[in-house]
Design a protein around this motif. Structure first.
Motif, PDB file in Angstrom:
ATOM      1  N   VAL A 102       2.312   3.774  12.077  1.00 60.50           N
ATOM      2  CA  VAL A 102       2.779   2.404  12.388  1.00 60.50           C
ATOM      3  C   VAL A 102       3.311   2.337  13.822  1.00 60.50           C
ATOM      4  CG1 VAL A 102       4.404   0.583  11.737  1.00 60.50           C
ATOM      5  CG2 VAL A 102       3.211   1.872   9.954  1.00 60.50           C
TER       6      VAL A 102
ATOM      7  N   SER B 227       3.827   8.238   7.933  1.00 59.52           N
ATOM      8  CA  SER B 227       3.601   6.788   7.907  1.00 59.52           C
ATOM      9  C   SER B 227       4.109   6.147   9.193  1.00 59.52           C
ATOM     10  CB  SER B 227       4.345   6.153   6.725  1.00 59.52           C
ATOM     11  OG  SER B 227       3.954   6.714   5.505  1.00 59.52           O
TER      12      SER B 227
ATOM     13  N   VAL C 224      -3.197  -5.544  14.189  1.00 61.05           N
ATOM     14  CA  VAL C 224      -2.342  -4.353  14.052  1.00 61.05           C
ATOM     15  C   VAL C 224      -1.063  -4.680  13.285  1.00 61.05           C
ATOM     16  CG1 VAL C 224      -3.332  -3.119  16.019  1.00 61.05           C
ATOM     17  CG2 VAL C 224      -1.345  -4.585  16.390  1.00 61.05           C
TER      18      VAL C 224
ATOM     19  N   LEU D 173       0.481   1.526  16.023  1.00 59.25           N
ATOM     20  CA  LEU D 173       0.091   0.112  15.924  1.00 59.25           C
ATOM     21  C   LEU D 173       1.123  -0.771  16.621  1.00 59.25           C
ATOM     22  CD1 LEU D 173      -1.078   0.118  12.185  1.00 59.25           C
ATOM     23  CD2 LEU D 173      -2.529   0.247  14.225  1.00 59.25           C
TER      24      LEU D 173
ATOM     25  N   LEU E  86     -10.812   0.255  16.892  1.00 59.96           N
ATOM     26  CA  LEU E  86      -9.659   0.014  16.022  1.00 59.96           C
ATOM     27  C   LEU E  86     -10.056  -0.042  14.556  1.00 59.96           C
ATOM     28  CD1 LEU E  86      -6.621  -0.803  15.854  1.00 59.96           C
ATOM     29  CD2 LEU E  86      -7.318  -3.150  16.362  1.00 59.96           C
TER      30      LEU E  86
ATOM     31  N   ALA F 261       6.265   2.339   3.055  1.00 61.27           N
ATOM     32  CA  ALA F 261       5.936   3.755   3.232  1.00 61.27           C
ATOM     33  C   ALA F 261       6.748   4.417   4.344  1.00 61.27           C
ATOM     34  CB  ALA F 261       4.438   3.920   3.502  1.00 61.27           C
TER      35      ALA F 261
ATOM     36  N   GLN G  21      -7.871   6.663  15.362  1.00 54.38           N
ATOM     37  CA  GLN G  21      -8.483   5.609  16.178  1.00 54.38           C
ATOM     38  C   GLN G  21      -7.716   5.308  17.468  1.00 54.38           C
ATOM     39  OE1 GLN G  21      -7.047   2.373  16.694  1.00 54.38           O
ATOM     40  NE2 GLN G  21      -5.283   3.137  15.540  1.00 54.38           N
TER      41      GLN G  21
ATOM     42  N   MET H 298       0.854  -1.177   0.000  1.00 59.82           N
ATOM     43  CA  MET H 298       0.000   0.000   0.000  1.00 59.82           C
ATOM     44  C   MET H 298       0.894   1.233   0.000  1.00 59.82           C
ATOM     45  SD  MET H 298      -3.184  -0.024   2.657  1.00 59.82           S
ATOM     46  CE  MET H 298      -3.733   1.555   3.282  1.00 59.82           C
TER      47      MET H 298
ATOM     48  N   THR I 175      -9.135   3.506  20.914  1.00 55.11           N
ATOM     49  CA  THR I 175      -8.736   2.105  21.052  1.00 55.11           C
ATOM     50  C   THR I 175      -8.041   1.868  22.393  1.00 55.11           C
ATOM     51  OG1 THR I 175      -8.571   1.785  18.665  1.00 55.11           O
ATOM     52  CG2 THR I 175      -7.307   0.271  20.050  1.00 55.11           C
TER      53      THR I 175
ATOM     54  N   MET J  62      -2.080  -4.662   9.544  1.00 59.35           N
ATOM     55  CA  MET J  62      -2.243  -3.285   9.084  1.00 59.35           C
ATOM     56  C   MET J  62      -0.884  -2.600   8.932  1.00 59.35           C
ATOM     57  SD  MET J  62      -5.678  -2.430  11.344  1.00 59.35           S
ATOM     58  CE  MET J  62      -5.222  -0.732  11.554  1.00 59.35           C
ATOM     59  N   SER J  63      -0.024  -2.783   9.929  1.00 61.03           N
ATOM     60  CA  SER J  63       1.302  -2.158   9.880  1.00 61.03           C
ATOM     61  C   SER J  63       2.059  -2.537   8.621  1.00 61.03           C
ATOM     62  CB  SER J  63       2.140  -2.590  11.086  1.00 61.03           C
ATOM     63  OG  SER J  63       1.583  -2.116  12.283  1.00 61.03           O
TER      64      SER J  63
ATOM     65  N   GLN K  78      -6.686   8.019   9.329  1.00 58.10           N
ATOM     66  CA  GLN K  78      -7.643   7.056   9.918  1.00 58.10           C
ATOM     67  C   GLN K  78      -6.994   6.253  11.051  1.00 58.10           C
ATOM     68  OE1 GLN K  78      -8.982   4.660   6.633  1.00 58.10           O
ATOM     69  NE2 GLN K  78     -10.123   6.336   5.695  1.00 58.10           N
TER      70      GLN K  78
ATOM     71  N   GLN L 105       1.206  -3.133   5.745  1.00 62.03           N
ATOM     72  CA  GLN L 105       0.828  -2.445   4.513  1.00 62.03           C
ATOM     73  C   GLN L 105       1.699  -1.205   4.304  1.00 62.03           C
ATOM     74  OE1 GLN L 105      -1.221  -4.499   2.989  1.00 62.03           O
ATOM     75  NE2 GLN L 105      -1.246  -5.587   4.950  1.00 62.03           N
ATOM     76  N   TYR L 106       2.291  -0.727   5.381  1.00 59.16           N
ATOM     77  CA  TYR L 106       3.139   0.481   5.307  1.00 59.16           C
ATOM     78  C   TYR L 106       4.629   0.141   5.468  1.00 59.16           C
ATOM     79  CZ  TYR L 106      -0.017   4.505   4.890  1.00 59.16           C
ATOM     80  OH  TYR L 106      -0.869   5.481   4.422  1.00 59.16           O
TER      81      TYR L 106
ATOM     82  N   GLU M  69      -9.439  -0.591   2.453  1.00 59.99           N
ATOM     83  CA  GLU M  69      -8.054  -1.006   2.174  1.00 59.99           C
ATOM     84  C   GLU M  69      -7.353  -1.567   3.410  1.00 59.99           C
ATOM     85  OE1 GLU M  69      -7.650   2.937   0.510  1.00 59.99           O
ATOM     86  OE2 GLU M  69      -6.037   2.122  -0.764  1.00 59.99           O
ATOM     87  N   TRP M  70      -7.584  -0.940   4.549  1.00 65.57           N
ATOM     88  CA  TRP M  70      -6.964  -1.443   5.783  1.00 65.57           C
ATOM     89  C   TRP M  70      -7.619  -2.759   6.227  1.00 65.57           C
ATOM     90  CZ3 TRP M  70      -2.514   0.453   6.800  1.00 65.57           C
ATOM     91  CH2 TRP M  70      -2.230   1.819   6.738  1.00 65.57           C
TER      92      TRP M  70
ATOM     93  N   ASN N  12     -13.820   2.679  11.800  1.00 69.30           N
ATOM     94  CA  ASN N  12     -13.803   3.849  10.920  1.00 69.30           C
ATOM     95  C   ASN N  12     -12.704   3.795   9.866  1.00 69.30           C
ATOM     96  OD1 ASN N  12     -15.998   5.386  12.166  1.00 69.30           O
ATOM     97  ND2 ASN N  12     -14.644   5.455  13.936  1.00 69.30           N
ATOM     98  N   LEU N  13     -12.208   2.609   9.598  1.00 66.01           N
ATOM     99  CA  LEU N  13     -11.131   2.478   8.608  1.00 66.01           C
ATOM    100  C   LEU N  13     -11.700   2.216   7.221  1.00 66.01           C
ATOM    101  CD1 LEU N  13      -8.525   0.226  10.462  1.00 66.01           C
ATOM    102  CD2 LEU N  13      -8.711   2.728  10.436  1.00 66.01           C
ATOM    103  N   SER N  14     -10.984   2.678   6.214  1.00 65.27           N
ATOM    104  CA  SER N  14     -11.392   2.375   4.844  1.00 65.27           C
ATOM    105  C   SER N  14     -11.103   0.901   4.554  1.00 65.27           C
ATOM    106  CB  SER N  14     -10.645   3.274   3.865  1.00 65.27           C
ATOM    107  OG  SER N  14      -9.266   3.058   3.976  1.00 65.27           O
TER     108      SER N  14
END
Lengths: 175, 175
Positions: free
Chosen positions: A141, A137, B151, A144, B22, B161, A14, A1, A18, B154-155, A10, B157-158, B29-30, B25-27
């Motif tokens: 992270v 970014s 988590v 998280l 957590l 980034a 949160q 991504m 959380t 999700m992490s 986003q 994905q970046y 993609e996450w 409210n995420l899009s």
């Protein structure tokens, strides 16, 4: 991504709720437990996140916008919270974090970051050249990462209590 | 930390609201991202937790109370959610989990578990003899394990980034 500002926000949005859900109703045994000498409790982690809001993410974004790579970031004190959180209650820290994060996200919005600004270079005191997009970014992270740390620390308090199931619970077998 | 019923319930009670905060409210993609072939997305994890509420924890507690170690637990289908969650929305799954967990915690209370009952033996189809207290401890740590998984997924994905900061983010360097 690839990095996208809205998706990154986003994650950043949160984290306060959380942490409130995760920690807000736990007895002190869970909140103050750690993984042994020189490790952090959930209480310590929340203090560390507060210190990041105050001295790390947005202050570094400001430095990039104002000075680019000509002025290195101030080093971040990863353990400042041991002093700063002393005597406080977790409920106070959770509110403090929530307020600081909301304020910082408002400032982030006011920066009106364009793709060009997000690609702008800054200078990390150890890592060298980084971009503003990489900083943001990392902010997400980093949240998280510390949520993962909190649930790992809590889990490990029950390493023995789970008995033979320990073999199936990967969280009990990582550092 | 030794097993204590009240402390264990504190963990079990927070999980639905923590997952709502957590992920709520995420899009997409996450929520739908995973770690590659044969790995789970946050969406998959919530489905897995739902299936556990329906077929694993409280049903096994009932078996221990009624049959002790004379009747082994039914094996748990770890991947049933791939079929069961198909076509559902995350928001539906989060509500479903919240309702099931609340119902199960009510049943747990109605079991009026004493130290003697918590020490009662059951028979796991692979692990052999376990106690009711170990089952309930595992229920709680299993929640935390899957929060950590969410988590981490999700992490990752970046991973790119964050640029050079990857070296500092342990969550990006575990499987």
């Amino acid at each position: 991504m690839n990095f996208r500002l809205e998706q990154t926000k986003q994650i950043l949005q949160q984290t306060p709720s959380t942490l409130n859900s995760l920690l807000g109703n736990l007895s002190n045994e869970w909140v103050s437990a750690n993984e042994g000498p020189n490790t952090w409790s959930p209480f310590d982690v929340v203090g560390h996140l507060i210190h990041g809001e105050e001295t790390d993410w947005i202050p570094r974004a400001r430095i990039i916008l104002q000075h680019g790579e000509e002025r290195a970031f101030d080093p971040f004190d990863r353990v400042a919270m041991f002093e700063k959180s002393r005597g406080k209650k977790l409920s106070d820290l959770l509110v403090e974090f929530e307020v600081l994060r909301a304020t910082n996200l408002e400032e982030l919005d006011r920066m009106n970051l364009t793709p060009e600004l997000l690609a702008k270079h800054g200078k990390h005191p150890e890592l060298g050249i980084v971009t503003l997009g990489q900083l943001l970014s990392t902010w997400a992270v980093h949240d998280l990462n510390h949520i993962a740390q909190i649930v790992r620390v809590m889990s490990k308090q029950y390493s023995d209590a789970v008995g033979p199931w320990k073999a199936y619970l990967s969280i009990l077998n990582v550092r």
